[in-house]
Enzyme design. Sequence first.
Site, PDB file in Angstrom:
ATOM      1  N   ASN A 245      59.717  59.851  73.649  1.00  0.00           N
ATOM      2  CA  ASN A 245      59.052  61.040  74.195  1.00  0.00           C
ATOM      3  C   ASN A 245      57.649  61.073  73.591  1.00  0.00           C
ATOM      4  O   ASN A 245      57.487  61.410  72.422  1.00  0.00           O
ATOM      5  CB  ASN A 245      59.862  62.291  73.802  1.00  0.00           C
TER       6      ASN A 245
ATOM      7  N   LYS B 237      55.220  62.976  74.286  1.00  0.00           N
ATOM      8  CA  LYS B 237      54.600  64.313  74.218  1.00  0.00           C
ATOM      9  C   LYS B 237      53.165  64.219  74.724  1.00  0.00           C
ATOM     10  O   LYS B 237      52.885  63.451  75.643  1.00  0.00           O
ATOM     11  CB  LYS B 237      54.705  64.874  72.800  1.00  0.00           C
TER      12      LYS B 237
ATOM     13  N   HIS C  52      63.092  70.630  76.753  1.00  0.00           N
ATOM     14  CA  HIS C  52      62.761  70.252  75.370  1.00  0.00           C
ATOM     15  C   HIS C  52      62.403  71.527  74.600  1.00  0.00           C
ATOM     16  O   HIS C  52      61.819  72.453  75.159  1.00  0.00           O
ATOM     17  CB  HIS C  52      61.581  69.266  75.380  1.00  0.00           C
TER      18      HIS C  52
ATOM     19  N   GLU D  41      60.124  72.263  72.660  1.00  0.00           N
ATOM     20  CA  GLU D  41      58.704  72.668  72.709  1.00  0.00           C
ATOM     21  C   GLU D  41      58.415  73.398  74.009  1.00  0.00           C
ATOM     22  O   GLU D  41      57.588  74.304  74.055  1.00  0.00           O
ATOM     23  CB  GLU D  41      57.803  71.433  72.544  1.00  0.00           C
TER      24      GLU D  41
ATOM     25  N   GLU E 199      68.819  68.076  69.857  1.00  0.00           N
ATOM     26  CA  GLU E 199      67.671  68.004  68.951  1.00  0.00           C
ATOM     27  C   GLU E 199      67.579  69.296  68.153  1.00  0.00           C
ATOM     28  O   GLU E 199      67.091  70.312  68.660  1.00  0.00           O
ATOM     29  CB  GLU E 199      66.374  67.836  69.752  1.00  0.00           C
TER      30      GLU E 199
ATOM     31  N   GLY F   6      59.778  66.523  64.414  1.00  0.00           N
ATOM     32  CA  GLY F   6      58.432  66.326  63.892  1.00  0.00           C
ATOM     33  C   GLY F   6      58.257  66.791  62.453  1.00  0.00           C
ATOM     34  O   GLY F   6      57.152  66.876  61.943  1.00  0.00           O
TER      35      GLY F   6
ATOM     36  N   SER G   5      63.127  63.475  64.240  1.00  0.00           N
ATOM     37  CA  SER G   5      62.742  62.571  63.157  1.00  0.00           C
ATOM     38  C   SER G   5      63.602  61.309  63.061  1.00  0.00           C
ATOM     39  O   SER G   5      63.946  60.861  61.965  1.00  0.00           O
ATOM     40  CB  SER G   5      62.712  63.319  61.818  1.00  0.00           C
TER      41      SER G   5
HETATM   42  P1  PGA Z   1      60.277  63.495  66.537  1.00  0.00           P
HETATM   43  O1  PGA Z   1      60.396  64.222  67.977  1.00  0.00           O
HETATM   44  O2  PGA Z   1      61.025  62.194  66.656  1.00  0.00           O
HETATM   45  O3  PGA Z   1      58.820  63.320  66.316  1.00  0.00           O
HETATM   46  O4  PGA Z   1      60.924  64.427  65.564  1.00  0.00           O
HETATM   47  C1  PGA Z   1      61.568  64.172  68.735  1.00  0.00           C
HETATM   48  C2  PGA Z   1      61.430  64.977  69.995  1.00  0.00           C
HETATM   49  O5  PGA Z   1      60.827  66.055  69.955  1.00  0.00           O
HETATM   50  O6  PGA Z   1      61.903  64.567  71.077  1.00  0.00           O
END
Ligand code: PGA
Length: 255
Positions: free
Chosen positions: A9, A11, A95, A97, A167, A173, A212
């Site tokens: 992903n 982003k 997601h 976010e 998640e 992140g 992560s």
């Molecule tokens: P990350 O993000 O691996 O940077 O924690 C995962 C995601 O938001 O899909």
Amino acid sequence: MRKPLMAGNWKMHKTISESLSFVTEFKTAVADVKDVDILICPTLVSVNAVYNEVKKSNIKVGAQNIFWEEKGAFTGEVSASMLKDAGCSYVLIGHSERRQYFGETNETVNKKTKAALSNGIIPIVCVGETLKDREENTTFEVIEKQVKEALLGFSQEEFSKLVIAYEPVWAIGTGKTATPQQAQEVHAFIRKVCFQICKNLADTIRILYGGSVKPDNVSELMKQPDIDGGLVGGASLEVESFVKLVNYSKNIHQI
Ligand code: PGA
């Protein structure tokens, strides 16, 4: 048997040319991978260019969002058939976010999932608890509601095509991964909820872990019986680390 899926992903990262230089190098490096499905979800402006670069390879392309209407006066939105036409075979839906910054709810996730499925795009439905939920011991309640409301009213055939991504919001992140045991506990729970929704498909549905995921923790996560792949943000942005993630099984065999 559930085939693992490793999904990047991206982003809001990478211009078209940056995306292309990534996939040009990446596709050669993963050309011999057969036991893992590989997916990249670039920004929407790069989707078609990336698709053209990888369409003859073992890499699939996905979008990070979708709108449920087919067409019309919806400024800024893109429909499922448009995504399909641009080369998307998967789409991320709900997601955290998008839930946090763009007001997505279980109800919009449900409509978007329906739209993707009716156009032959595989939805990756994202669920996950916040730190507050975890501290208040409401993780399972929150996850059950997210899964049941997102998947409300689907036929068995639709259900069979879905992917779910767990998640934990507190792990995205932040560098804080859920321990393999914490992740497995929730994955097993999600599979139980799937069993309540559709008994005979619960065992076939793929459930990805995200938050992560890195080359040094992927093997332990992937050893868990109910973890069927990763949804990876940060570590999918560099060719070297994403190649390592896609090849996690080689690392497992080496241990
Ligand atoms: P990350 O993000 O691996 O940077 O924690 C995962 C995601 O938001 O899909």
